[in-house]
Design a protein around this motif. Structure first.
Motif, PDB file in Angstrom:
ATOM      1  N   LEU A   9     -26.389 -30.368  40.077  1.00  0.00           N
ATOM      2  CA  LEU A   9     -27.582 -30.751  40.151  1.00  0.00           C
ATOM      3  C   LEU A   9     -27.507 -32.335  40.798  1.00  0.00           C
ATOM      4  O   LEU A   9     -26.901 -33.216  40.598  1.00  0.00           O
ATOM      5  CB  LEU A   9     -28.156 -31.020  38.700  1.00  0.00           C
ATOM      6  N   ASP A  10     -28.543 -32.547  41.878  1.00  0.00           N
ATOM      7  CA  ASP A  10     -28.516 -33.964  42.177  1.00  0.00           C
ATOM      8  C   ASP A  10     -29.529 -34.813  41.420  1.00  0.00           C
ATOM      9  O   ASP A  10     -30.120 -33.878  40.660  1.00  0.00           O
ATOM     10  CB  ASP A  10     -28.894 -33.962  43.679  1.00  0.00           C
ATOM     11  N   ALA A  11     -29.838 -36.128  41.891  1.00  0.00           N
ATOM     12  CA  ALA A  11     -30.756 -36.621  41.036  1.00  0.00           C
ATOM     13  C   ALA A  11     -32.179 -36.117  40.957  1.00  0.00           C
ATOM     14  O   ALA A  11     -32.648 -36.248  39.946  1.00  0.00           O
ATOM     15  CB  ALA A  11     -30.639 -38.029  41.607  1.00  0.00           C
ATOM     16  N   GLY A  12     -32.579 -35.645  42.049  1.00  0.00           N
ATOM     17  CA  GLY A  12     -34.124 -35.150  42.334  1.00  0.00           C
ATOM     18  C   GLY A  12     -33.924 -33.991  41.274  1.00  0.00           C
ATOM     19  O   GLY A  12     -34.987 -33.575  40.523  1.00  0.00           O
ATOM     20  N   GLU A  13     -32.870 -33.165  41.400  1.00  0.00           N
ATOM     21  CA  GLU A  13     -33.001 -31.888  40.461  1.00  0.00           C
ATOM     22  C   GLU A  13     -32.887 -31.963  38.764  1.00  0.00           C
ATOM     23  O   GLU A  13     -33.627 -31.513  38.141  1.00  0.00           O
ATOM     24  CB  GLU A  13     -31.973 -30.860  40.976  1.00  0.00           C
ATOM     25  N   ARG A  14     -32.230 -33.121  38.643  1.00  0.00           N
ATOM     26  CA  ARG A  14     -31.973 -33.616  37.330  1.00  0.00           C
ATOM     27  C   ARG A  14     -33.397 -33.994  36.712  1.00  0.00           C
ATOM     28  O   ARG A  14     -33.829 -33.786  35.624  1.00  0.00           O
ATOM     29  CB  ARG A  14     -30.840 -34.551  37.080  1.00  0.00           C
ATOM     30  N   ALA A  15     -33.986 -34.807  37.719  1.00  0.00           N
ATOM     31  CA  ALA A  15     -35.321 -35.273  37.261  1.00  0.00           C
ATOM     32  C   ALA A  15     -36.407 -34.020  36.957  1.00  0.00           C
ATOM     33  O   ALA A  15     -37.357 -34.281  36.130  1.00  0.00           O
ATOM     34  CB  ALA A  15     -35.897 -36.242  38.207  1.00  0.00           C
ATOM     35  N   ARG A  16     -36.200 -33.114  37.790  1.00  0.00           N
ATOM     36  CA  ARG A  16     -37.329 -31.940  37.810  1.00  0.00           C
ATOM     37  C   ARG A  16     -36.645 -31.185  36.665  1.00  0.00           C
ATOM     38  O   ARG A  16     -37.863 -30.586  35.755  1.00  0.00           O
ATOM     39  CB  ARG A  16     -36.924 -31.171  38.868  1.00  0.00           C
ATOM     40  N   LEU A  17     -35.724 -31.261  36.047  1.00  0.00           N
ATOM     41  CA  LEU A  17     -35.267 -30.403  35.207  1.00  0.00           C
ATOM     42  C   LEU A  17     -35.745 -31.013  33.649  1.00  0.00           C
ATOM     43  O   LEU A  17     -36.167 -30.327  32.901  1.00  0.00           O
ATOM     44  CB  LEU A  17     -33.663 -30.255  34.893  1.00  0.00           C
ATOM     45  N   PHE A  18     -35.497 -32.290  33.737  1.00  0.00           N
ATOM     46  CA  PHE A  18     -35.944 -33.004  32.482  1.00  0.00           C
ATOM     47  C   PHE A  18     -37.532 -33.026  32.678  1.00  0.00           C
ATOM     48  O   PHE A  18     -37.988 -32.771  31.269  1.00  0.00           O
ATOM     49  CB  PHE A  18     -35.600 -34.621  32.699  1.00  0.00           C
ATOM     50  N   ALA A  19     -38.345 -33.111  33.474  1.00  0.00           N
ATOM     51  CA  ALA A  19     -39.660 -33.145  33.234  1.00  0.00           C
ATOM     52  C   ALA A  19     -40.285 -31.792  32.996  1.00  0.00           C
ATOM     53  O   ALA A  19     -41.126 -31.497  32.186  1.00  0.00           O
ATOM     54  CB  ALA A  19     -40.313 -33.514  34.789  1.00  0.00           C
ATOM     55  N   ALA A  20     -39.455 -30.559  33.306  1.00  0.00           N
ATOM     56  CA  ALA A  20     -39.728 -29.329  32.879  1.00  0.00           C
ATOM     57  C   ALA A  20     -39.781 -29.017  31.598  1.00  0.00           C
ATOM     58  O   ALA A  20     -40.301 -28.475  30.857  1.00  0.00           O
ATOM     59  CB  ALA A  20     -39.049 -28.400  33.668  1.00  0.00           C
ATOM     60  N   ILE A  21     -38.373 -29.507  30.934  1.00  0.00           N
ATOM     61  CA  ILE A  21     -38.065 -29.521  29.574  1.00  0.00           C
ATOM     62  C   ILE A  21     -39.234 -30.054  28.737  1.00  0.00           C
ATOM     63  O   ILE A  21     -39.754 -29.497  27.954  1.00  0.00           O
ATOM     64  CB  ILE A  21     -36.813 -30.128  29.175  1.00  0.00           C
ATOM     65  N   ARG A  22     -39.495 -31.353  29.222  1.00  0.00           N
ATOM     66  CA  ARG A  22     -40.363 -31.962  28.281  1.00  0.00           C
ATOM     67  C   ARG A  22     -42.123 -31.250  28.452  1.00  0.00           C
ATOM     68  O   ARG A  22     -42.539 -31.163  27.458  1.00  0.00           O
ATOM     69  CB  ARG A  22     -40.600 -33.520  28.779  1.00  0.00           C
ATOM     70  N   GLU A  23     -42.233 -30.916  29.645  1.00  0.00           N
ATOM     71  CA  GLU A  23     -43.440 -30.236  29.902  1.00  0.00           C
ATOM     72  C   GLU A  23     -43.870 -28.829  28.984  1.00  0.00           C
ATOM     73  O   GLU A  23     -44.553 -28.554  28.273  1.00  0.00           O
ATOM     74  CB  GLU A  23     -43.702 -30.076  31.329  1.00  0.00           C
ATOM     75  N   VAL A  24     -42.730 -27.901  29.229  1.00  0.00           N
ATOM     76  CA  VAL A  24     -42.746 -26.712  28.603  1.00  0.00           C
ATOM     77  C   VAL A  24     -42.636 -26.612  27.196  1.00  0.00           C
ATOM     78  O   VAL A  24     -43.550 -26.055  26.424  1.00  0.00           O
ATOM     79  CB  VAL A  24     -41.512 -25.738  29.110  1.00  0.00           C
ATOM     80  N   LEU A  25     -41.900 -27.406  26.611  1.00  0.00           N
ATOM     81  CA  LEU A  25     -41.825 -27.572  25.219  1.00  0.00           C
ATOM     82  C   LEU A  25     -43.113 -28.529  24.401  1.00  0.00           C
ATOM     83  O   LEU A  25     -43.582 -27.907  23.321  1.00  0.00           O
ATOM     84  CB  LEU A  25     -40.381 -28.264  24.616  1.00  0.00           C
ATOM     85  N   THR A  26     -43.282 -29.598  24.965  1.00  0.00           N
ATOM     86  CA  THR A  26     -44.629 -30.112  24.468  1.00  0.00           C
ATOM     87  C   THR A  26     -45.727 -29.451  24.635  1.00  0.00           C
ATOM     88  O   THR A  26     -46.514 -29.455  23.928  1.00  0.00           O
ATOM     89  CB  THR A  26     -44.801 -31.745  24.948  1.00  0.00           C
ATOM     90  N   ASP A  27     -46.009 -28.728  25.615  1.00  0.00           N
ATOM     91  CA  ASP A  27     -47.200 -27.993  25.997  1.00  0.00           C
ATOM     92  C   ASP A  27     -47.113 -26.743  24.997  1.00  0.00           C
ATOM     93  O   ASP A  27     -48.190 -26.506  24.438  1.00  0.00           O
ATOM     94  CB  ASP A  27     -47.356 -27.425  27.337  1.00  0.00           C
TER      95      ASP A  27
END
Length: 286
Positions: A212-230
């Protein structure tokens, strides 16, 4: 299997109904479920509940004595039975109809034990699987439960940051889906939410974490937070006996083999090698 959003809702539900109340008995019909054989459940009798917390997929009921830890497998759960009301029909207790074809919809569950409070209200331990789907531990400290002691950071915690995820994926030559489900790396994510997270992040479940590059890591982090908190927000109003069905109904790709992807319209497929247990969109997640 219940994952962190569902277990968090359950923890809050149990806390509201037990905190400050005395335990009359904790009974178990399936002896294999007791993981601390040297600590009988009778130790909890007469104790007052002081708090209930979630740790990953585990539920910890603290008392003024020992702690009762409940660990859930795929088909294990709790059912709330209020104190007896002569005018009530016991069959009416929180059993919303569920689609039996849904991946996580709970089938008929057998009662295998119960925690009963001083007024007769109880939480019944149920198992709807063909193998044992929960475990109980009586401990003085939650760290005495090996599965809790080795938990990684919890993405539902406010203190979970991108740096925590980067520490998990850095240098890991392991497929992303496996990393997300590894409780020692990230607590509380299982099979279903790992599929959903990777779909939202537009990442292949078969890609190695180390690539994973920096952008993909950031997308993965955002998706983890979004999916679980939603998911947590969506489940909070749901009765506890409807949580698994609500989870299944909310899935974008998990359990949706052959259905159109809600983003691109292409067909959702089984992840290669998953034997139909996990899904992705081969277009969005190429």
């Amino acid at each position: 299997m219940p994952e962190s959003p569902e277990v968090e809702v359950l923890a809050r539900f149990v806390a509201e109904r037990t905190r400050g109340r005395r335990i009359r008995t904790v009974e178990l019909d399936e002896f294999r479920a007791l993981k601390t054989r040297n600590r009988p459940l009778a130790e909890l009798a007469g104790r007052t509940v002081t708090g209930v917390r979630r740790h990953g997929k585990h539920l910890a009921v603290a008392t003024d004595g020992p702690v009762l830890v409940v660990s859930f497998g795929r088909a294990g759960w709790l059912r709330w039975v209020p104190a007896a009301d002569p005018a009530a029909d016991p069959a009416d207790d929180q059993h919303p109809a569920a689609d039996p074809a849904a991946d996580d919809a709970p089938p008929a569950a057998a009662p295998l034990g119960a925690l009963t409070l001083e007024d007769g209200a109880s939480f019944v331990l149920t198992d709807a699987g063909s193998w044992l789907s929960f475990g109980l531990s009586v401990v003085d400290d939650i760290a005495d439960v090996p599965a809790i002691a080795k938990l990684g950071p919890d993405p539902l915690d406010d203190g979970f940051f991108l740096a925590d995820l980067e520490a998990v994926v850095d240098g890991r030559r392991k497929q992303l889906k496996a990393v997300l489900q590894e409780q020692e790396s990230l607590a509380g994510i299982g099979n279903a939410y790992s599929d959903e997270i990777l779909h939202v992040a537009r990442l292949s479940p078969l890609a190695h974490a180390s690539t994973l590059d920096a952008g993909e890591r950031a997308r993965l982090f955002a998706a983890i937070r979004e999916v679980l908190t939603d998911a947590l927000a969506d489940r909070l109003p749901v009765p506890i006996d409807g949580l698994k069905a609500a989870k299944a109904a909310s899935m974008r790709v998990h359990g949706r083999t052959g259905e159109p992807c809600p983003v691109c319209g292409g067909l959702v497929e089984d992840i290669p090698g998953s034997k139909g247990a996990a899904q992705f969109c081969p277009i969005c997640q190429a």
